[in-house]
Design an enzyme around this catalytic site. Structure first.
Site, short mmCIF file in Angstrom:
data_model
loop_
_atom_site.label_atom_id
_atom_site.label_comp_id
_atom_site.label_asym_id
_atom_site.label_seq_id
_atom_site.Cartn_x
_atom_site.Cartn_y
_atom_site.Cartn_z
N ARG A 1 0.82 -1.23 0.00
CA ARG A 1 0.00 0.00 0.00
C ARG A 1 0.85 1.27 0.00
O ARG A 1 0.43 2.31 -0.48
CB ARG A 1 -0.93 0.00 1.22
CG ARG A 1 -2.18 -0.86 0.99
CD ARG A 1 -3.24 -0.51 2.00
NE ARG A 1 -2.90 -0.97 3.33
CZ ARG A 1 -2.76 -0.19 4.39
NH1 ARG A 1 -2.96 1.11 4.30
NH2 ARG A 1 -2.44 -0.69 5.57
N HIS B 1 3.70 1.71 -1.66
CA HIS B 1 4.04 1.99 -3.06
C HIS B 1 2.82 2.53 -3.81
O HIS B 1 2.93 3.46 -4.60
CB HIS B 1 4.48 0.71 -3.78
CG HIS B 1 5.78 0.14 -3.28
ND1 HIS B 1 5.86 -1.07 -2.63
CD2 HIS B 1 7.05 0.61 -3.37
CE1 HIS B 1 7.13 -1.32 -2.33
NE2 HIS B 1 7.87 -0.32 -2.77
N GLN C 1 22.87 -3.46 -3.84
CA GLN C 1 22.57 -2.79 -2.57
C GLN C 1 22.32 -3.75 -1.42
O GLN C 1 21.98 -3.33 -0.32
CB GLN C 1 21.40 -1.82 -2.73
CG GLN C 1 20.03 -2.45 -2.93
CD GLN C 1 18.97 -1.39 -3.20
OE1 GLN C 1 18.92 -0.83 -4.28
NE2 GLN C 1 18.13 -1.11 -2.22
O1 PAF Z 1 13.73 1.80 -1.84
C1 PAF Z 1 13.91 0.97 -2.73
O2 PAF Z 1 13.01 0.19 -3.08
C2 PAF Z 1 15.26 0.86 -3.40
O3 PAF Z 1 16.29 1.13 -2.51
C3 PAF Z 1 15.39 1.73 -4.67
C4 PAF Z 1 15.30 3.21 -4.36
C5 PAF Z 1 14.32 1.33 -5.66
C6 PAF Z 1 16.76 1.48 -5.32
O4 PAF Z 1 16.94 0.14 -5.65
#
Ligand code: PAF
Length: 291
Positions: A33, A35, A63
């Site tokens: 929700r 997003h 990451q």
């Molecule tokens: O917050 C996220 O979902 C990720 O860190 C992002 C900003 C899409 C980068 O991969």
């Protein structure tokens, strides 16, 4: 909604809509929700300026400082497409790792993150923000957005991406959006999909303690609040607390005066940040303590 799996095809589409502002929501999928509310905010803005709402789904390997976290990252692509379509997103980019990081690509620009890249998430997840910056720079150059919508749940990430935009002199406006919460206060996160109902009840203690810090900020010293908050969290054997900190939300500096919040700077900018594990699932949250 148009879905593109190749950056070249997505770029060709962008040429077709050239001149219209792009409202962009970068994600790693497993949409929730939070997003959807970013998409809705973008859709409202795009209605006003005739823009395009674009989202990306890319689970960025760079990451993840923990390979198990990467392997376990939830994937529910068809549900994500449905959610984006329902929310009236215009276009989705879902590129492959090879497409995002081709071997001939120039290395990403090094951003000097200073304190933003040393504390809290940066300290506990070495290399994480370097990976975020690498992918975000790449995505921004592909998508050329005018506006980027990001959730305040990842507050440090938001600050770092603002710095990246500033340092790279990109003409992008970053739009921060409030954290969306479950009824019990748990911040919406893709990682919540890895939690049981019982875990989610345990997780609600994080928001509970943030609210408690907020209720105390004008009554007790920061040191005292943090000490008690940490102890309260530690009492729950299902939670493994990584940190709980109160910082200036602009600079992410701690307050040198650890007395009761009183100076205008403290009153304006104190924010509490927490990170904890429930089993192997790492959760973060934060709350503005004043105002
Ligand atoms: O917050 C996220 O979902 C990720 O860190 C992002 C900003 C899409 C980068 O991969």
């Amino acid at each position: 909604m148009r879905v593109f799996y190749k950056i070249s095809e997505f770029s060709a589409y962008l040429c077709e809509v050239a001149g219209r502002p792009i409202h962009f929501i970068p994600t790693m999928g497993a949409l929730h929700r939070g997003h959807v509310s970013l998409i809705q905010t973008a859709v409202e803005a795009a209605h006003k300026d005739g823009g395009i709402v674009a989202a990306s789904i890319f689970v960025n390997p760079k990451q993840f400082n923990d390979s198990k976290d990467f392997m376990n990252y939830p994937d529910q692509f068809s549900q994500d497409v449905e959610a984006l379509t329902r929310a009236c997103c215009d276009v989705l980019l879902k590129p492959s790792v090879e497409d995002v990081y081709p071997s001939e690509a120039p290395p990403s620009t090094e951003i000097s993150l200073s304190r933003l890249g040393e504390v809290m998430e940066a300290r506990h997840r070495p290399g994480h923000f370097e990976g975020v910056c690498a992918v975000v720079e790449r995505l921004f150059r592909i998508v050329s957005p005018s506006y980027v919508y990001m959730g305040e749940k990842d507050f440090q990430q938001l600050a770092i991406i603002r710095k990246l935009v500033q340092d790279l002199d990109l003409s992008i406006e970053i739009i921060p959006c409030s954290t969306v919460r479950m009824d019990n206060g748990v911040a919406m996160s893709s990682r919540n999909l890895l939690l049981t109902d019982e875990d989610l009840e345990t997780a609600s203690a994080l928001y509970g303690v943030l609210q408690w810090c907020k209720s105390q900020i004008r009554n007790q010293s920061i040191d005292h609040i943090l000490h008690t908050a940490y102890r309260r969290l530690r009492e729950n054997p299902k939670l493994k607390v990584e940190y709980i900190e109160i910082r200036n939300e602009r600079s992410l500096a701690t307050f040198s005066n650890t007395g009761i919040v009183s100076t205008p700077e403290m009153v304006d900018r104190a924010r509490c940040f927490v990170a904890a594990y429930i089993r192997e699932v790492r959760l973060i949250d934060n709350l503005k303590l004043t105002g």
